[in-house]
Design a protein around this motif. Structure first.
Motif, mmCIF file in Angstrom:
data_model
loop_
_atom_site.group_PDB
_atom_site.id
_atom_site.type_symbol
_atom_site.label_atom_id
_atom_site.label_comp_id
_atom_site.label_asym_id
_atom_site.label_seq_id
_atom_site.Cartn_x
_atom_site.Cartn_y
_atom_site.Cartn_z
ATOM 1 N N GLU A 91 17.290 61.080 -66.283
ATOM 2 C CA GLU A 91 17.181 62.294 -65.474
ATOM 3 C C GLU A 91 17.609 62.083 -64.022
ATOM 4 O O GLU A 91 17.659 63.041 -63.253
ATOM 5 C CB GLU A 91 15.734 62.793 -65.514
ATOM 6 N N ALA A 146 15.999 63.040 -73.947
ATOM 7 C CA ALA A 146 16.387 62.869 -72.550
ATOM 8 C C ALA A 146 17.865 62.492 -72.437
ATOM 9 O O ALA A 146 18.580 62.980 -71.543
ATOM 10 C CB ALA A 146 15.516 61.808 -71.882
ATOM 11 N N MET A 150 20.926 64.657 -70.841
ATOM 12 C CA MET A 150 21.820 64.057 -69.836
ATOM 13 C C MET A 150 23.267 64.404 -70.147
ATOM 14 O O MET A 150 24.017 64.848 -69.266
ATOM 15 C CB MET A 150 21.617 62.540 -69.813
ATOM 16 N N ARG A 153 24.111 68.077 -69.518
ATOM 17 C CA ARG A 153 24.258 68.443 -68.100
ATOM 18 C C ARG A 153 25.698 68.299 -67.636
ATOM 19 O O ARG A 153 26.104 68.939 -66.661
ATOM 20 C CB ARG A 153 23.348 67.568 -67.228
#
Length: 224
Positions: A91, A146, A150, A153
């Motif tokens: 993150e 997670a 990632m 994004r």
């Protein structure tokens, strides 16, 4: 690599313990973690730990109600370190996906972020315990979520993000399990190509240089 823990009483920087207390709760946890990693969960026994610290096993019950409470504390620490660290690194803001993957790979080289030996010990423990197996499955799922987030994004479609997250995660688990003991120079030489495989994007030169410098600080002492 796991190193033998320093007991509170042997740490020159620690505050003196009060009264007849010879070890702290963290001492019990640290030694238990060391035994878990080196010998497996079956050897995480109160008497065994007490003998290692040269204290009475009765002092164990100042801090824990039972061996099971100690085992639960070990699992909680694993979750709070390894799983939390990998998610935090995934993150961490970065300009590019290759820089983001480098952030995640800091877990690979920095055992202060992610203790690979501890992760393997918990995976071995999970073969013997349904409860630990369920916790491990949940942890793996959270880590993968997670990593998937990632990739998304940076514009990857969901299916591709899932695939790349799984390749990145499971490749690293297998890589560590193989214990290749590669020279640092060779491993870092492969870094740009690994990043290309993981992301489909060529990394910037400055990203390679920054991560390589970080890795060398933690791999200092290995053959180059």
């Amino acid at each position: 690599m796991s190193t033998k823990p320093i007991l509170h009483r042997d740490d020159p920087d620690a505050e003196p313990l009060v009264g007849n207390v010879k070890v702290t709760r963290d001492d019990w946890l640290n030694v238990a973690m060391d035994v878990l990693i080196s010998d497996g969960v079956e050897q995480v026994k109160v008497l065994n730990l007490a003998e290692r610290m040269a204290v009475s096993r009765s002092s164990f019950y100042w801090y824990f109600k039972s061996r099971q409470e100690l085992l639960d504390a070990l699992l909680a620490r694993w979750q709070a370190t390894n799983t939390a660290a990998l998610i935090a690194q995934a993150e961490t803001p970065a300009d590019t996906i290759t820089a983001a993957v480098c952030n995640v790979h800091r877990c690979v080289v920095n055992s202060g972020l992610f203790d690979t030996a501890l992760d393997f010990a918990v995976r071995d423990w999970a073969r013997r315990s349904g409860k630990v197996r369920r916790m491990l499955d949940q942890s793996d799922a959270h880590r993968l979520e997670a990593l998937q987030a990632m990739f998304m994004r940076y514009g990857y479609e969901e299916v591709e993000a899932v695939t790349r997250a799984r390749v990145l995660y499971y490749m690293q688990i297998g890589y560590d399990l193989a214990q290749l003991n590669e020279p640092v120079k060779f491993r870092l030489k492969l870094l740009p190509y690994y990043l290309l495989v993981f992301t489909g994007v060529e990394a910037r030169a400055e990203e390679i240089e920054e991560f390589s410098a970080y890795a060398r600080r933690f791999w200092e002492g290995e053959a180059t």
